[in-house]
Design a protein around this motif. Structure first.
Motif, short mmCIF file in Angstrom:
data_model
loop_
_atom_site.label_atom_id
_atom_site.label_comp_id
_atom_site.label_asym_id
_atom_site.label_seq_id
_atom_site.Cartn_x
_atom_site.Cartn_y
_atom_site.Cartn_z
N ALA A 116 -9.11 -3.05 1.61
CA ALA A 116 -7.51 -2.47 2.04
C ALA A 116 -7.77 -3.50 3.73
CB ALA A 116 -7.21 -1.28 2.44
N ALA A 117 -8.50 -3.06 4.29
CA ALA A 117 -8.85 -4.14 5.64
C ALA A 117 -9.02 -5.73 5.94
CB ALA A 117 -10.04 -2.49 6.53
N LEU A 118 -9.71 -5.98 5.12
CA LEU A 118 -9.82 -7.29 4.70
C LEU A 118 -8.25 -8.24 4.45
CD1 LEU A 118 -11.73 -9.77 4.36
CD2 LEU A 118 -12.00 -8.88 2.06
N LEU A 119 -8.27 -7.42 3.57
CA LEU A 119 -6.30 -7.56 3.30
C LEU A 119 -5.28 -7.50 4.37
CD1 LEU A 119 -6.45 -6.23 -0.57
CD2 LEU A 119 -6.60 -8.62 -0.01
N GLY A 120 -5.36 -6.66 5.40
CA GLY A 120 -4.55 -6.33 5.90
C GLY A 120 -3.60 -5.37 5.68
N ALA A 121 -3.96 -4.39 4.67
CA ALA A 121 -3.21 -3.91 3.92
C ALA A 121 -2.73 -1.42 4.14
CB ALA A 121 -3.22 -3.83 2.20
N GLU A 122 -1.67 -1.38 4.11
CA GLU A 122 -1.75 0.04 4.11
C GLU A 122 -1.29 0.06 2.69
OE1 GLU A 122 0.39 3.50 5.72
OE2 GLU A 122 1.15 1.73 6.12
N LEU A 123 -2.01 1.17 2.11
CA LEU A 123 -2.45 1.32 0.34
C LEU A 123 -0.89 2.49 -0.58
CD1 LEU A 123 -5.85 1.09 -0.18
CD2 LEU A 123 -4.38 -0.98 -0.16
N THR A 124 -0.38 2.84 1.48
CA THR A 124 0.28 4.28 0.78
C THR A 124 1.82 3.77 1.98
OG1 THR A 124 -0.71 5.33 2.55
CG2 THR A 124 -1.04 5.97 0.47
N LEU A 125 2.75 3.34 1.54
CA LEU A 125 3.95 2.88 1.95
C LEU A 125 5.42 3.76 1.46
CD1 LEU A 125 4.20 -0.58 1.62
CD2 LEU A 125 3.20 0.53 3.92
N PRO A 126 6.00 4.13 2.92
CA PRO A 126 6.97 4.81 2.44
C PRO A 126 8.06 3.84 1.31
CG PRO A 126 6.58 4.79 4.76
CD PRO A 126 5.71 4.22 4.23
N GLY A 127 8.34 5.17 0.29
CA GLY A 127 9.67 4.15 -1.38
C GLY A 127 8.58 3.64 -1.81
N VAL A 128 7.75 2.69 -1.97
CA VAL A 128 6.71 1.97 -2.68
C VAL A 128 5.44 2.74 -3.46
CG1 VAL A 128 5.57 -0.10 -2.33
CG2 VAL A 128 7.38 -0.21 -0.82
N SER A 129 4.51 3.51 -2.57
CA SER A 129 3.65 4.39 -3.11
C SER A 129 3.46 5.31 -2.61
CB SER A 129 2.75 3.20 -3.94
OG SER A 129 1.68 4.38 -4.15
N GLN A 130 2.95 6.64 -2.31
CA GLN A 130 2.28 7.69 -1.56
C GLN A 130 1.26 7.63 -2.42
OE1 GLN A 130 3.94 9.17 1.38
NE2 GLN A 130 3.57 6.88 1.16
N THR A 131 0.85 7.13 -3.82
CA THR A 131 -0.73 8.06 -4.27
C THR A 131 -1.07 6.51 -4.67
OG1 THR A 131 1.23 9.30 -5.42
CG2 THR A 131 -0.89 8.18 -6.59
N VAL A 132 -2.82 7.09 -4.66
CA VAL A 132 -3.69 6.00 -4.57
C VAL A 132 -4.62 6.32 -5.60
CG1 VAL A 132 -5.55 4.68 -3.58
CG2 VAL A 132 -3.43 5.36 -2.15
N ILE A 133 -4.98 6.21 -7.09
CA ILE A 133 -5.45 6.19 -7.92
C ILE A 133 -6.98 5.21 -8.21
CG2 ILE A 133 -5.85 5.79 -10.48
CD1 ILE A 133 -2.68 6.35 -10.59
N LEU A 134 -8.11 6.11 -7.51
CA LEU A 134 -9.32 4.98 -7.60
C LEU A 134 -10.34 5.41 -9.28
CD1 LEU A 134 -8.63 5.64 -4.52
CD2 LEU A 134 -11.25 5.80 -4.14
#
Length: 248
Positions: A116-134
């Motif tokens: 996520a850091a490499l991609l410059g991304a937040e994995l939980t965004l309001p209204g988009v996804s609040q769950t991360v499945i590993l």
């Protein structure tokens, strides 16, 4: 005497906790998973015994830990990433408990966090996804009931898939009905290592992009709308006019 299961992080030797680094430098015995943990993580150690556990099977590892326990020596048992995720520490802990050997788990930075850091991304965004499945792809051993990839994909959440790049075509096939062809997906090879590389695309074109890169192993797959969108709400925490304990 204590066996410390230490998370060394995803590859960059600086992505280790202060506590983990201190224990590596203090423990007289070190067993490290050399297939995924760079030797730079061990820099500054003063251990009497350093063993690459990649060359050993479980029984040999346990015998080394038991021998250290008999000598009263602490052990730095170093795993990649965070040892609680696909670290194969459960079977070691079971053996240690049977022998009455003390242990402690020292958390580490996960491969998912590094990607996520490499991609410059937040994995939980309001209204988009609040769950991360590993999860991982079922290959040598089956998944428990209800944890097959197509079952998890029904949630449409951000997903991190381990050990799956060799089965990318099957993975894409199981994700497509739930995420759609235009859903962003990234495949990251050896995140945070000096030779890290990655490719970003959609479910429609990621197979060709990965084939062009030639990724075969040591890669993590991230999929979800959070990877490419600005259409998300602002968090309540920093919203003007939203009062909380620290801001009236």
């Amino acid at each position: 005497m204590t066996v410390y299961f230490i998370g060394a992080g995803p590859g960059d030797p600086e992505l280790i906790t202060v506590k983990g680094q201190r224990l590596i430098r203090q423990c007289p015995v070190i067993l490290y998973a050399g297939s995924l943990v760079p030797t730079a993580v061990l820099e500054g150690h003063r251990a009497e015994q350093v063993v690459n556990s990649a060359e050993l099977h479980l029984e040999q590892i346990i015998e080394l830990l038991a021998a250290a326990d008999a000598r009263g020596q602490d052990v730095a048992r170093v795993h990649s990433g965070d040892p609680s995720l696909y670290g194969a520490i459960g079977e070691q802990i079971r053996c240690l408990r049977e022998r009455g050997i003390a242990f402690e788990i020292i958390p580490g930075v996960t491969a998912t966090a590094a990607c996520a850091a490499l991609l410059g991304a937040e994995l939980t965004l309001p209204g988009v996804s609040q769950t991360v499945i590993l999860t991982r792809y079922a290959d040598k051993s089956p998944m428990p009931e209800g944890e097959a990839l197509h079952d998890l994909a029904r949630h449409g959440a951000t997903m991190a898939i381990h050990l799956g790049v060799q089965h990318l075509a099957r993975i894409v096939g199981e994700l497509l009905p739930h995420y759609g062809e235009d859903c962003p997906i990234a495949v990251i090879h050896k995140a945070s290592w000096p030779d890290q590389d990655w490719v970003v695309g959609t479910l429609a074109d990621i197979e060709a992009r990965v084939a062009a890169k030639g990724f075969r192993r040591t890669a993590l797959i991230l999929v979800g709308r959070v990877l490419d969108t600005d259409a998300f709400g602002e968090s309540a925490l920093y919203r003007a006019g939203h009062a909380h304990l620290y801001r009236q």
